[in-house]
Design a protein around this motif. Sequence first.
Motif, PDB file in Angstrom:
ATOM      1  N   ASN A 108      32.618  36.192  51.438  1.00 47.94           N
ATOM      2  CA  ASN A 108      32.553  37.399  52.267  1.00 47.94           C
ATOM      3  C   ASN A 108      33.011  38.630  51.473  1.00 47.94           C
ATOM      4  N   PRO A 123      38.186  41.434  47.627  1.00 51.39           N
ATOM      5  CA  PRO A 123      39.343  42.122  47.036  1.00 51.39           C
ATOM      6  C   PRO A 123      40.658  41.407  47.305  1.00 51.39           C
ATOM      7  N   MET A 124      40.733  40.752  48.470  1.00 46.13           N
ATOM      8  CA  MET A 124      41.970  40.041  48.785  1.00 46.13           C
ATOM      9  C   MET A 124      42.183  38.889  47.815  1.00 46.13           C
ATOM     10  N   TYR A 172      34.310  41.298  52.297  1.00 48.38           N
ATOM     11  CA  TYR A 172      35.616  41.842  52.660  1.00 48.38           C
ATOM     12  C   TYR A 172      36.757  41.016  52.081  1.00 48.38           C
ATOM     13  N   LEU A 173      36.484  39.738  51.887  1.00 47.24           N
ATOM     14  CA  LEU A 173      37.558  38.863  51.396  1.00 47.24           C
ATOM     15  C   LEU A 173      37.734  38.963  49.890  1.00 47.24           C
ATOM     16  N   GLY A 232      43.162  40.144  44.531  1.00 49.63           N
ATOM     17  CA  GLY A 232      44.579  40.518  44.559  1.00 49.63           C
ATOM     18  C   GLY A 232      45.479  39.307  44.410  1.00 49.63           C
ATOM     19  N   VAL A 233      45.130  38.241  45.123  1.00 50.49           N
ATOM     20  CA  VAL A 233      45.964  37.035  45.060  1.00 50.49           C
ATOM     21  C   VAL A 233      45.965  36.466  43.642  1.00 50.49           C
TER      22      VAL A 233
END
Lengths: 332, 410, 518
Positions: free
Chosen positions: A289, A294-295, A291-292, A298-299
């Motif tokens: 996805n 960049p998260m 939207y997911l 980041g992780v």
Amino acid sequence: MKRRTINLRTLLLNNSTIVLFIVLFVYFGIQSPRFLSLESITNIVKQASFTGIIAVGMTFVLLTAGIDLSVGSNMYLSSVVAGLLMRQLGIGVVEGLLVAVAVGTLYGAFNAFVIVRLKIIPFMVTLSTLVIGRGLGTAFTQSQQVDFPQSMLSFGQIQLVGIPMPIIVFALVIAAAWVILTRTQFGRQIYAVGNDPEAAKKAGIRTNWVIARVYIISGFCAGLAGFILISQLGRLDRSFAEGREFDAIAAAVLGGTSLFGGVGNVFGAVLGALLIQMVQLGLVFNNVNLYLQPMIKGVIIFLAIFFDSLRDANMKKLKRRFIRPVETQTPS
Amino acid sequence: MARTRHDPVSTTIQRDERPGAAEDPSGPLLKSISPKRRDQRTPSQAVGAFFRRALLSENFILYLTIIFFVVASIFFTTLSAPRNITNQLLNMWPLLAIAIGQTFVLILGGIDLSQGATMAITSTIGGLVMSTALDASTYDKSPLWGTLISESGGILGQDPNGWAVAVVVMLLLGLLIGWLNGTMITRFNLAPFMVTLVSSTIFAAFALWLTQSRNVANLPEPFLLLGNGDIISIFLGPKLNPDIARRDVLPLITYPALISLGLAVLAHFLLTRTSFGRQMYSVGTNRRASTISGVPSQRVIIMVYMFSGFCAAVASILYSARLGIGQPSLGSGNILLDVIGAAVIGGTSLFGGKGTVKGTLFGVAFFVLLLNILNAMQLSPFIIDAVKGGIILIAALLDITRTRILNRGA
Amino acid sequence: MTRSTILTIEHISKAFFGVPAVRDVSIDVKEGEILGLIGQNGAGKSTLMNLVGGVVHPDAGSMTFRGKPYAPRRPADANDAGIGFIHQELNLFTNMTIAENVFISGFPRTGFGPFKFIDRAAMKARTRELLDQVGLDTPPDFQIERMSPGERQLVEIAKALYMDASLIIFDEPTTSLTARETEQLFNIMLRLREQGKSMIYISHILNDVLRLADSIAVMRDGQLVTQEARDAFDTRRMISLMVGRSIEQLYPTRTSAPTTTPLLELKGISAAGIVEKVNLTVHRGELVGLFGLMGSGRTELARMIFGLDRTEQGEIRVAGEALKGSSARDSIRSKIAFVTENRREEGLLMNIAIADNVTLVALPEFARTALQILDAGAMREAAREASQALQLKAADISVQPAKSLSGGNQQKVVIAKWLLSQPEVFIMDEPTRGIDVGAKYEIYAIMDRLAAAGSGVLFISSELEELMGTCDRILVMSQGEIVAQFAREAFSDEAILRAAFREHAPLHPHSGETEQSS
């Protein structure tokens, strides 16, 4: 028995970024075998070259314990100027490239001047010039998109023995930076200034001039990276390269460069840039996805700096000065 | 000692034998020298001394703001119009809240890049849970659809006091993010810059993901009051008819003003009157020495980042209420520059150990006024950005000049 | 024999902000001699050396170096002229190699035009020669990070040799060296002297100065008191010249006798590779010295007692109660105070007002109500009282930052800070390091008062003389073990040093306590 596990742990921690890289690479590859194709790998390196070039410039800055938050804006402003000149005056691609690099270098020189002459800390200076640069660029374009002539795109498609142009430029930058950092007086003095600026001054190093040059180099890299990136896209808009400075800092730090100066090298930055780009493309290949993405990125950056801190703690433990011989531990 | 004859104070200043220590005369030398100068000064020196005193005063930025305001009002009459002033104050309150949090972190010698993302996530989640109605076609892709949110709005949307719970949730979220930052920084010895950069990336993306980039509308009425509701208002001008139009009334005391100033008073109190405040300065000055002196350094650091997150949540409440929406892109622009700029203008040092709430208050006021003037000049917003950056550079330069003069001891 | 003069300093003066730091000083340094330069802190030694080094510029007077007028504008001028400096804090770049450190201000380069690269082979070869000269067999591309303080000191000397210095100035070079490293340094200095190099040696350790110097210059209050041949001095004369009066006593007499009530008890404290089965008791009212050479584990032990480092085995009791916690806060609650050896980094908040430093440890005691509101009045009063009790010399403790004080007064601030929390056990790690004779006396007197008031003091030092002058009992530590202990009647520097060097078998291995304490 115990000894071996300790060594393995140290080995893993010392190369945590490479291990993380390989693990993720294999994982993405298993999930989507196409990811391992030559084309996709070439693509990773190509995409990484833009971040990589500025990350190399950033490494110079970080080595002096400075920071350059303005590289994203610099990429934007120098490309805007080059683009406008190419369109308005009809100058060629090569001239455009020279203009972009010149503007980027001047931008860096401005940072350098304020930092060295006015003695304002780099964080504030480059945070300000981040805003100034983007403001100026947007004012120049009236916030319009800038379309580059077709010749720009053909320039971007140039290949040398099958290797895309951005990768070649990236390789040249890496080589030059490596030579400068390891084989020249200036390069070694950067490490000295980053390690102890006071001692550097006492040793007769012109610390101001050393510091000034790293920002100029960072500006040069930003101008170059901006133009090369545009040559792939053919146009630029208001948000072009926004936030790239953070990718560059992250890449350098992932490669083991310290934010506190004196520690780091070019290949670390290259590895960091490749890791970030590989993750980005891997996520795309796996249809994660939007939207997911960049998260997850980041992780993964977090994991890398986290392992780095574990490595530091581990090193400290290993380097601890013993006063008396440690009795041989019985394997438990 | 022979030195004593020249100056009674200098007996206390036995020079340190370190190389270079001699050029570093701080504090007491200043006191011992200035009285001498005052006796023998000429008029031009007196003027110089006056400016120097103004420059060194801790209220310097306040004076500068006032002078700036008066002078600029002459050229731009709109500036001093009551309507403009009340509007500018409304702009100021949320910025003040967030800047106070950043000031705390800076005093500690850290930095919090995640305040913007904290605003985004609290605004979004707060908005979602308290919204009174959500359009299925817009929000059904949200991962929360069917659980926390539905067509009848958020889970708290139908409760008359739901907005209050939502506010608490937002504040708790801010505290939680701060706790995460602080814990990562202290437990694993990570650089604050990297930790808050990463958490900024993650939470900003998380906020966008929750609503798939959409703003959340239909926030409850009582919540909106927090953004621009007024408690006491005044009307200036002739009373022509019995009903004064709402837009002609000037809000004098508003909820956001009370909230922000309340936060400022609390922060000032914490910083100057409590042992927590002392410990903050001490950790910001020298963490190792503080720990050995029994200061719970880790706890202090975690609490400061929590406070920063809390302040960001307060700012988020004020912004969301004022805009009337929960906004996942809140705090994404140049907010970092505005906040750090205001704190630095107010005399906070990025090296830690230095900064006050009062200074930040003045810094924020100065900043808002500056933006107002730039807008009044009808510059393009892009030029305004450029000028803003320049002004912050000048402010930083000013601070350096001040410190230099102070150190020179005159 | 008459040697020619290499450096002449004539009537040189320098004032800072109207306060004279060096006044009309004239000193000669002869070719091939070591000049010892002594004086209290603040006597002007460092300013004088900064004048020679081009760090500051004289208001009056002149210098001649190797027969030519010498007026350095920058530190680099001094290097160019042939004057090398070895500072107390070393100026080495820890992230780089030995060779790079030697050549950092000018690498040998090959190439042409703008393409000049470091000639690494030449650099290494030259470094090898220099390292041989100072007796260091480490490879030239070894990282400084991985070297001991003593080895680093030798690298500094190699650097000075590379600069072709004919005069080398040593400013307190032995502060962080072990006895063996100090010995090695001295040997190299003597060898350099044979090669005709001149040196200026600045130190607080008068015996070292007596041992090395050919002539000695004494400074006081910015002026030269005298410069004479070494034979004209002994320790007593040196001290009386430095202080300006003859000192009857270097140490205050103990005003009280120790009790037999144990206060701090360590039982079998061990941590692998650091300390081994340490037993130790400090009684109420007792001043116990802990002697050991640099690197014997004294500081490490102190940190363990205070809860900063972990112990693996053993038990620590204070007034009979086992110490449970393992943090500084727990130790403070158990009434332990820790004056660290490193004032600058671990003792003080340099940029913060003296009063705020003084109240830092006892902060929780001034906090009222659940909000932890500070009682400002009480704090001011307490800070004032503590600084008065210790005769702290400061203009205004509420605004003056700690860094503006002299070393001795800074140390008093550290002690005052601990006094406020009313501790019973004082661990003092090198409390007199880097402070002058007068201030030392005051610190000893404070320790005596603490003991007289019923506290127990563990006084850690590598200066045996001061321990013998002040303590009721001395424990000797070596390689992480307590190897011997001496009651006051049995103090003998020879025996103590022998124990510290372990030339003798340990007197009472692992349990030095019980037997001799009668």
